[in-house]
Design a protein around this motif. Sequence first.
Motif, PDB file in Angstrom:
ATOM      1  N   TYR A 291       1.734 -18.571  -4.383  1.00 12.06           N
ATOM      2  CA  TYR A 291       2.427 -18.667  -3.114  1.00 12.06           C
ATOM      3  C   TYR A 291       2.654 -17.251  -2.580  1.00 12.06           C
ATOM      4  CZ  TYR A 291       3.337 -23.281  -4.938  1.00 12.06           C
ATOM      5  OH  TYR A 291       3.179 -24.540  -5.463  1.00 12.06           O
ATOM      6  N   ASP A 292       2.250 -17.002  -1.349  1.00 10.22           N
ATOM      7  CA  ASP A 292       2.507 -15.696  -0.742  1.00 10.22           C
ATOM      8  C   ASP A 292       3.983 -15.579  -0.422  1.00 10.22           C
ATOM      9  OD1 ASP A 292      -0.616 -15.894   0.943  1.00 10.22           O
ATOM     10  OD2 ASP A 292      -0.116 -14.620  -0.748  1.00 10.22           O
ATOM     11  N   VAL A 293       4.554 -14.440  -0.761  1.00 12.50           N
ATOM     12  CA  VAL A 293       5.970 -14.181  -0.515  1.00 12.50           C
ATOM     13  C   VAL A 293       6.065 -13.189   0.636  1.00 12.50           C
ATOM     14  CG1 VAL A 293       8.094 -13.263  -1.516  1.00 12.50           C
ATOM     15  CG2 VAL A 293       6.516 -14.594  -2.941  1.00 12.50           C
ATOM     16  N   ASN A 294       6.885 -13.504   1.631  1.00 15.85           N
ATOM     17  CA  ASN A 294       7.032 -12.628   2.795  1.00 15.85           C
ATOM     18  C   ASN A 294       7.870 -11.403   2.435  1.00 15.85           C
ATOM     19  OD1 ASN A 294       5.646 -14.459   4.427  1.00 15.85           O
ATOM     20  ND2 ASN A 294       7.526 -15.600   4.850  1.00 15.85           N
ATOM     21  N   LEU A 295       7.326 -10.236   2.726  1.00 12.42           N
ATOM     22  CA  LEU A 295       8.042  -8.974   2.503  1.00 12.42           C
ATOM     23  C   LEU A 295       8.451  -8.389   3.838  1.00 12.42           C
ATOM     24  CD1 LEU A 295       5.737  -7.385  -0.210  1.00 12.42           C
ATOM     25  CD2 LEU A 295       7.979  -8.414  -0.556  1.00 12.42           C
TER      26      LEU A 295
ATOM     27  N   ASP B 103       9.540  -4.830   5.609  1.00  7.38           N
ATOM     28  CA  ASP B 103       9.518  -3.371   5.448  1.00  7.38           C
ATOM     29  C   ASP B 103      10.438  -2.770   6.500  1.00  7.38           C
ATOM     30  OD1 ASP B 103       8.947  -0.674   5.216  1.00  7.38           O
ATOM     31  OD2 ASP B 103       6.798  -0.992   4.984  1.00  7.38           O
ATOM     32  N   ASP B 104      11.424  -1.984   6.067  1.00 10.34           N
ATOM     33  CA  ASP B 104      12.361  -1.395   7.030  1.00 10.34           C
ATOM     34  C   ASP B 104      11.829  -0.109   7.666  1.00 10.34           C
ATOM     35  OD1 ASP B 104      12.611   0.566   5.106  1.00 10.34           O
ATOM     36  OD2 ASP B 104      14.770   0.313   4.820  1.00 10.34           O
ATOM     37  N   GLY B 105      10.603   0.287   7.312  1.00 12.59           N
ATOM     38  CA  GLY B 105      10.013   1.495   7.882  1.00 12.59           C
ATOM     39  C   GLY B 105      10.399   2.759   7.155  1.00 12.59           C
ATOM     40  N   LYS B 106      11.290   2.670   6.176  1.00 12.08           N
ATOM     41  CA  LYS B 106      11.750   3.836   5.412  1.00 12.08           C
ATOM     42  C   LYS B 106      11.368   3.703   3.943  1.00 12.08           C
ATOM     43  CE  LYS B 106      15.803   4.104   8.373  1.00 12.08           C
ATOM     44  NZ  LYS B 106      17.225   3.861   8.441  1.00 12.08           N
ATOM     45  N   SER B 107      10.251   3.083   3.686  1.00 13.88           N
ATOM     46  CA  SER B 107       9.740   2.870   2.324  1.00 13.88           C
ATOM     47  C   SER B 107      10.551   1.857   1.529  1.00 13.88           C
ATOM     48  CB  SER B 107       9.678   4.180   1.538  1.00 13.88           C
ATOM     49  OG  SER B 107       8.784   5.054   2.153  1.00 13.88           O
ATOM     50  N   ASN B 108      11.429   1.121   2.180  1.00 12.65           N
ATOM     51  CA  ASN B 108      12.204   0.102   1.487  1.00 12.65           C
ATOM     52  C   ASN B 108      11.652  -1.276   1.819  1.00 12.65           C
ATOM     53  OD1 ASN B 108      14.118   1.938   0.382  1.00 12.65           O
ATOM     54  ND2 ASN B 108      15.080   2.049   2.386  1.00 12.65           N
ATOM     55  N   LEU B 109      11.535  -2.097   0.809  1.00 12.29           N
ATOM     56  CA  LEU B 109      11.051  -3.456   0.996  1.00 12.29           C
ATOM     57  C   LEU B 109      12.149  -4.441   0.627  1.00 12.29           C
ATOM     58  CD1 LEU B 109       7.513  -3.336  -0.647  1.00 12.29           C
ATOM     59  CD2 LEU B 109       8.031  -3.536   1.774  1.00 12.29           C
ATOM     60  N   ALA B 110      12.084  -5.592   1.264  1.00 12.62           N
ATOM     61  CA  ALA B 110      12.973  -6.699   0.910  1.00 12.62           C
ATOM     62  C   ALA B 110      12.154  -7.977   0.933  1.00 12.62           C
ATOM     63  CB  ALA B 110      14.132  -6.789   1.904  1.00 12.62           C
ATOM     64  N   ILE B 111      12.576  -8.917   0.116  1.00 17.13           N
ATOM     65  CA  ILE B 111      11.937 -10.234   0.133  1.00 17.13           C
ATOM     66  C   ILE B 111      12.669 -11.065   1.165  1.00 17.13           C
ATOM     67  CG2 ILE B 111      11.589 -12.362  -1.164  1.00 17.13           C
ATOM     68  CD1 ILE B 111      11.152 -10.668  -3.652  1.00 17.13           C
ATOM     69  N   ASP B 112      11.905 -11.656   2.055  1.00 17.94           N
ATOM     70  CA  ASP B 112      12.469 -12.528   3.072  1.00 17.94           C
ATOM     71  C   ASP B 112      13.178 -13.686   2.381  1.00 17.94           C
ATOM     72  OD1 ASP B 112      13.049 -14.131   5.215  1.00 17.94           O
ATOM     73  OD2 ASP B 112      11.014 -14.132   6.028  1.00 17.94           O
ATOM     74  N   LYS B 113      14.492 -13.815   2.629  1.00 15.95           N
ATOM     75  CA  LYS B 113      15.275 -14.872   1.986  1.00 15.95           C
ATOM     76  C   LYS B 113      14.847 -16.264   2.430  1.00 15.95           C
ATOM     77  CE  LYS B 113      19.410 -12.110   1.849  1.00 15.95           C
ATOM     78  NZ  LYS B 113      20.798 -12.030   2.277  1.00 15.95           N
ATOM     79  N   THR B 114      14.171 -16.348   3.544  1.00 12.94           N
ATOM     80  CA  THR B 114      13.747 -17.648   4.055  1.00 12.94           C
ATOM     81  C   THR B 114      12.358 -17.964   3.535  1.00 12.94           C
ATOM     82  OG1 THR B 114      12.857 -16.651   6.059  1.00 12.94           O
ATOM     83  CG2 THR B 114      15.143 -17.417   6.134  1.00 12.94           C
ATOM     84  N   PHE B 115      12.224 -17.913   2.212  1.00 12.89           N
ATOM     85  CA  PHE B 115      10.940 -18.241   1.586  1.00 12.89           C
ATOM     86  C   PHE B 115      10.484 -19.577   2.151  1.00 12.89           C
ATOM     87  CE2 PHE B 115       8.461 -20.134  -1.935  1.00 12.89           C
ATOM     88  CZ  PHE B 115       7.474 -19.169  -2.010  1.00 12.89           C
TER      89      PHE B 115
ATOM     90  N   SER C 221       8.454  -0.915  -3.956  1.00 13.12           N
ATOM     91  CA  SER C 221       8.764   0.196  -3.049  1.00 13.12           C
ATOM     92  C   SER C 221       8.327   1.534  -3.609  1.00 13.12           C
ATOM     93  CB  SER C 221      10.264   0.231  -2.743  1.00 13.12           C
ATOM     94  OG  SER C 221      10.614  -0.867  -1.937  1.00 13.12           O
ATOM     95  N   CYS C 222       8.394   1.687  -4.950  1.00 14.23           N
ATOM     96  CA  CYS C 222       7.973   2.973  -5.510  1.00 14.23           C
ATOM     97  C   CYS C 222       6.470   3.159  -5.455  1.00 14.23           C
ATOM     98  CB  CYS C 222       8.416   3.211  -6.924  1.00 14.23           C
ATOM     99  SG  CYS C 222       9.273   2.056  -7.849  1.00 14.23           S
ATOM    100  N   LYS C 223       5.762   2.100  -5.246  1.00 11.16           N
ATOM    101  CA  LYS C 223       4.305   2.175  -5.146  1.00 11.16           C
ATOM    102  C   LYS C 223       3.921   1.670  -3.760  1.00 11.16           C
ATOM    103  CE  LYS C 223       3.684   1.447 -10.076  1.00 11.16           C
ATOM    104  NZ  LYS C 223       4.999   1.560 -10.549  1.00 11.16           N
ATOM    105  N   ARG C 224       3.996   2.538  -2.809  1.00 12.13           N
ATOM    106  CA  ARG C 224       3.854   2.190  -1.388  1.00 12.13           C
ATOM    107  C   ARG C 224       2.592   1.379  -1.076  1.00 12.13           C
ATOM    108  NH1 ARG C 224       6.595   1.835   2.966  1.00 12.13           N
ATOM    109  NH2 ARG C 224       5.765   2.612   4.902  1.00 12.13           N
ATOM    110  N   LYS C 225       1.528   1.547  -1.855  1.00 12.59           N
ATOM    111  CA  LYS C 225       0.277   0.863  -1.533  1.00 12.59           C
ATOM    112  C   LYS C 225       0.341  -0.645  -1.790  1.00 12.59           C
ATOM    113  CE  LYS C 225      -1.850   2.005  -5.968  1.00 12.59           C
ATOM    114  NZ  LYS C 225      -2.946   2.633  -6.637  1.00 12.59           N
ATOM    115  N   TYR C 226       1.325  -1.094  -2.559  1.00  7.68           N
ATOM    116  CA  TYR C 226       1.422  -2.524  -2.851  1.00  7.68           C
ATOM    117  C   TYR C 226       2.314  -3.187  -1.808  1.00  7.68           C
ATOM    118  CZ  TYR C 226      -0.395  -0.895  -7.277  1.00  7.68           C
ATOM    119  OH  TYR C 226      -1.153  -0.302  -8.240  1.00  7.68           O
ATOM    120  N   ARG C 227       1.707  -3.965  -0.946  1.00  8.86           N
ATOM    121  CA  ARG C 227       2.454  -4.583   0.139  1.00  8.86           C
ATOM    122  C   ARG C 227       2.318  -6.089   0.183  1.00  8.86           C
ATOM    123  NH1 ARG C 227       6.378  -1.483   0.870  1.00  8.86           N
ATOM    124  NH2 ARG C 227       5.902   0.531   1.725  1.00  8.86           N
ATOM    125  N   ARG C 228       1.633  -6.671  -0.814  1.00 12.39           N
ATOM    126  CA  ARG C 228       1.525  -8.129  -0.892  1.00 12.39           C
ATOM    127  C   ARG C 228       2.113  -8.585  -2.208  1.00 12.39           C
ATOM    128  NH1 ARG C 228      -3.841 -10.628  -0.506  1.00 12.39           N
ATOM    129  NH2 ARG C 228      -2.595 -12.512  -0.570  1.00 12.39           N
TER     130      ARG C 228
END
Length: 167
Positions: free
Chosen positions: A10-14, A16-28, A85-92
């Motif tokens: 299942y793809d999880v929605n991430l 990005d706040d634009g400052k290298s911080n990621l969050a998981i969308d709570k509305t999975f 977040s520590c590995k910026r290239k991982y976005r999925r």
Amino acid sequence: MADFEIAGPYDVNLIDDGKSNLAIDKTFPVGKHHFDFLDRKGCYVFARVTSAGSTPIYVGKAKEQPIIKEAFNFRNRLNVCNSLSCKRKYRRLQLWAVVQVGKGAPHKSAIDQIETTLIQMAKLENPDLINAKKTKGQNWQIKGVYNSGSGRRSKKAEHFRRMIGLD
């Protein structure tokens, strides 16, 4: 014997706040295609996804509450996002589940065994796995067959793996 099956990925929605911080969308997204594991017990694996494939980053279990609630609790969301977040290239990000099949109470001891096995397998694939517990693998190996890392296998090892059902 307890029966389990794979659900996902299942793809999880991430977010990005634009400052290298990621969050998981709570509305999975919990559409119809997610109900196959929504209320079930079992284990789950978060995996980062790149063009080269998927790599496990966290393995967890849900014995008391449904996988969806356990996997997306605050602590798990924070740990997974910090790892990404520590590995910026991982976005999925994807979620896989190993869910108990059938009615009745969860088979808690089987869930524990599955979680331990999945953690040890994932640790071999990703030494940076987030899990801190149950990461100590066996202190033995069968060269080319089990727990022996990468490298070329002998013909005997390949034949044995096929015979025993590992390949």
